[in-house]
Design a protein around this motif. Structure first.
Motif, mmCIF file in Angstrom:
data_model
loop_
_atom_site.group_PDB
_atom_site.id
_atom_site.type_symbol
_atom_site.label_atom_id
_atom_site.label_comp_id
_atom_site.label_asym_id
_atom_site.label_seq_id
_atom_site.Cartn_x
_atom_site.Cartn_y
_atom_site.Cartn_z
ATOM 1 N N UNK A 42 -86.433 29.565 -16.055
ATOM 2 C CA UNK A 42 -85.649 29.323 -17.256
ATOM 3 C C UNK A 42 -85.776 27.877 -17.736
ATOM 4 N N UNK A 43 -85.390 27.687 -18.989
ATOM 5 C CA UNK A 43 -85.427 26.367 -19.592
ATOM 6 C C UNK A 43 -84.689 25.347 -18.719
ATOM 7 N N UNK A 205 -92.096 30.528 -20.237
ATOM 8 C CA UNK A 205 -90.824 31.182 -19.966
ATOM 9 C C UNK A 205 -90.944 32.673 -20.255
ATOM 10 N N UNK A 207 -92.169 36.039 -19.295
ATOM 11 C CA UNK A 207 -92.656 36.721 -18.090
ATOM 12 C C UNK A 207 -93.758 37.725 -18.387
ATOM 13 N N UNK A 245 -83.545 39.477 -11.118
ATOM 14 C CA UNK A 245 -82.701 39.303 -12.305
ATOM 15 C C UNK A 245 -83.552 39.011 -13.539
ATOM 16 N N UNK A 246 -84.603 38.218 -13.362
ATOM 17 C CA UNK A 246 -85.480 37.919 -14.503
ATOM 18 C C UNK A 246 -86.150 39.191 -14.994
ATOM 19 N N UNK A 247 -86.637 39.997 -14.071
ATOM 20 C CA UNK A 247 -87.325 41.227 -14.464
ATOM 21 C C UNK A 247 -86.340 42.209 -15.105
ATOM 22 N N UNK A 249 -83.891 41.521 -16.827
ATOM 23 C CA UNK A 249 -83.448 41.044 -18.140
ATOM 24 C C UNK A 249 -84.453 41.371 -19.244
ATOM 25 N N UNK A 250 -85.634 41.854 -18.865
ATOM 26 C CA UNK A 250 -86.627 42.220 -19.877
ATOM 27 C C UNK A 250 -86.256 43.574 -20.458
ATOM 28 N N UNK A 262 -77.725 41.132 -18.236
ATOM 29 C CA UNK A 262 -77.666 39.680 -18.318
ATOM 30 C C UNK A 262 -77.247 39.125 -16.969
ATOM 31 N N UNK A 263 -77.854 38.001 -16.598
ATOM 32 C CA UNK A 263 -77.509 37.347 -15.353
ATOM 33 C C UNK A 263 -76.222 36.559 -15.570
ATOM 34 N N UNK A 266 -74.493 30.297 -15.933
ATOM 35 C CA UNK A 266 -75.467 29.472 -16.625
ATOM 36 C C UNK A 266 -76.395 28.834 -15.596
#
Ligand SMILES: Nc1ncnc2c1ncn2[C@@H]1O[C@H](COP(=O)(O)OP(=O)(O)OP(=O)(O)O)[C@@H](O)[C@H]1O
Ligand code: SF4
Ligand SMILES: [Mg+2]
Lengths: 316, 266
Positions: A42-43, A205, A207, A245-247, A249-250, A262-263, A266
């Motif tokens: 993430x950013x 960023x 994926x 969690x990243x996967x 969120x797609x 959503x994770x 923040x």
């Protein structure tokens, strides 16, 4: 063959009002010839800070950068032509990385190594770089404003290639482009890496883009790599809760899949002091052992999470 | 009362070019109902943003427009600048890909969120502030009171996009046009924004025209989806149906393209 070796890299920034920010906190990563390593996160997780060190553009606070076994001393300490170091960087914004007042040819010539020869040979060599990235030679006499963003990024790549780098570091090279030019630039990059046997560290960023391009994927969270592995394996069997969690969120194009999850929480502040696993505050699976920081462990698929550490973690 | 909020019928737009007008939109028709999210999908240059610009009266000078626009039961004359402008203040609001473009860098978030409601809705300072806090709560921004005293550079991209949405909602629009609002954001942040739009729709009957290059984003969000190619609507259907049995080869190509990279075995 391993071309680029990053060992235990740390990067600290001093920011007014924020104190010391540890943007990169002990990252080790290898890039081999003909291989694309994708770095996602993430950013603010430290991707660009790491990229600048890997490209020899800034000095790390700690750790070691080696290119083909030789120590890379960052530019600036010792004045040296960029072409000599075998590391080239492609930046996010092609509009600002090219000089608007100089023709494409004259900017390409900057990168042509001295041993290429004299005037006409150098020019021929520069023009060949343009055709390599799928542009017409007639582009050489024009100025940057006469091109689209995607074409400009291909020119920036041609310029980087002119120096015959061993490794390309591309930091969000297509993020500023519209979707159809993104695909073109990504195709050019992947063909070049395969064809020229260079290595590439591709930072994004996005994926899905990394999945399409990278042989190996490294996932970064708050300055550390939390999981690395062959791209398809990491996608199919993600081990770290953050990668999962990243996967998750797609968004899926399956109308029954529901909205992407959503994770919670923040991204933490890298300036804050923390103990234990850096993902703990957002991790749905955190347990007692997580009060200590897990190390990256495993063979080619490595992960830093106590859930994966067979007995040590769970017993604690 | 019909539940139609926006209807676009046979819209055509041409822009001035060196050799005469260049058509950019051709026979575009679409409908958005109250409390409905409608998706527009397609590649860049396909006319998605041009459609939004027409509705927002943001076309460049010299553009030629024909067709019918209807909002909230009333026919709109796109040549009537005053009516179109009023619509932008009240009925329709917008959110773009780059949230920094929508926010002034030198003004506090509080000032930016209260100005419009004080001037246009006649709220007092206290009322406007209370409303701003409520809006920031609606977009799930932590610590709204503090956010009001802060400036844009103090927030991350995802937080700024939520603030931009709050600011668009300040005028109490009935239709929100969101043009690639999550394209530049991390997937984790995107997931939060999609959930937010869906809850604004169900809680406040907000209608949304959601423009994106990614059909996956629309799958569980939009009731209806229009696929654009070269300035035309090539397919328009309920989203689930469009995704399950795409009728147009271009829709199939878009889906095949993303299936390779963005779909994971779940
Ligand atoms: N020159 C600098 N001075 C002070 N702090 C900095 C500087 N550059 C980066 N940082 C901080 O270091 C952390 C990592 O930043 P970095 O730019 O490396 O992240 P990133 O992963 O590239 O993010 P993005 O995806 O937004 O580009 C952030 O907290 C950032 O605010
Ligand atoms: S170590 Fe613990 S907190 Fe960290 S990712 Fe694994 S389970 Fe979650
Ligand atoms: Mg960066």
């Amino acid at each position: 063959m391993t071309l680029l070796e990053l060992t235990d890299i740390a990067v600290e920034h001093r920011a007014p009002g924020r104190g010391r920010v540890r943007a990169v906190d002990g990252v080790s990563l290898d890039v081999r010839s003909g291989e694309i390593v994708g770095l996602v996160g993430e950013s603010g997780c430290g991707k660009s800070s790491l990229a600048r060190v890997a490209a020899g553009l800034s000095a790390p606070t700690g750790g070691d950068v080696r290119l083909r076994g030789e120590h890379v001393t960052p530019l600036g300490r010792r004045r040296r032509r960029r072409a000599e170091i075998g590391l080239q960087m492609v930046f996010q914004n092609p509009y600002s990385s090219l000089n608007p007042r100089r023709t494409v040819l004259s900017q390409l010539l900057d990168g042509v190594p001295p041993d290429v020869g004299r005037g006409p040979e150098r020019e021929r060599y520069a023009l060949d770089q343009l055709t390599r990235v799928g542009l017409d030679e007639s582009a050489a006499t024009r100025f940057p404003h006469q091109f689209s963003g995607g074409q400009l990024q291909r020119i920036a790549i041609a310029r980087a290639l002119a120096a015959r780098p061993h490794v390309l570091i591309a930091d969000e090279p297509v993020t500023a482009l519209d979707v159809s030019s993104q695909a073109q630039v990504v195709d050019v990059l992947s063909q070049l890496v395969r064809g020229l046997d260079v290595g590439m560290l591709f930072i994004s960023h996005d994926l899905a883009l990394v999945r399409r391009l990278a042989d190996v994927t490294a996932v970064m969270y708050l300055g550390r790599i939390v999981e690395t592995g062959p791209t398809e394996r990491l996608w199919r069997e993600p081990k770290h809760p953050y990668t999962r969690a990243l996967i998750d969120a797609i968004p899926s194009a399956d109308p029954d899949a529901g909205l992407p999850r959503a994770l919670a929480g923040e991204v933490g502040d890298p300036a804050a002091v923390r103990t234990g696993c850096r993902f703990r505050a957002r991790c749905p699976q955190a347990f007692a052992a997580c009060a200590e920081e897990p190390e990256l462990a495993g063979e080619d698929h490595t992960v830093a999470c106590w859930l994966e550490a067979d007995d040590t973690g769970r017993a604690a | 009362m019909s539940d139609e909020l926006l209807a676009v019928e046979h819209l055509a737009v041409s822009l001035p070019g060196p050799d005469g007008p260049v058509p950019v939109l051709n026979d575009v028709s679409l409908t958005v109902r109250r409390g409905q999210i409608v998706g527009i999908a397609g590649e860049s240059g396909s006319g998605k943003s041009m459609t939004a610009r027409t509705l927002l009266d943001l076309l460049p000078a010299g553009a030629e427009v024909s067709g019918t626009l209807r909002f909230d039961g009333a026919e709109l004359d796109h040549r009537d600048r005053k009516a179109m402008h009023a619509l932008r203040g009240h009925g329709i609001a917008m959110v773009f890909q780059d949230p920094t473009a929508a926010l002034h860098p030198m003004l506090s978030i509080g000032r930016q969120l209260t100005e419009h409601t004080r001037v246009h809705l006649g709220l007092t300072r206290t009322q406007a502030k209370a409303q701003a806090v409520e809006l920031l709560e609606q977009v799930r921004l932590p610590d709204p009171e503090r956010a009001l005293r802060s400036y844009p550079h103090q927030f991350s991209g995802g937080q700024l996009q939520r603030i931009a949405i709050a600011s668009a909602l300040a005028a109490r629009p009935r239709l929100l046009i969101a043009d690639e609002p999550t394209t530049a954001l991390d997937v984790t942040v995107q997931a939060g924004i999609l959930a937010l739009l869906d809850s604004l729709r169900s809680e406040f009957e907000l209608s949304v025209l959601f423009i994106t290059h990614d059909l996956g984003v629309l799958a569980s969000l939009a009731t209806h989806t229009c696929v654009f190619q070269n300035g035309r609507v090539v397919e328009s259907a309920p989203t689930a149906q469009l995704l399950r049995s795409p009728g147009h080869p271009y829709t199939r190509a878009l889906l095949a393209e993303r299936a390779e990279t963005a779909e994971v075995p779940r």
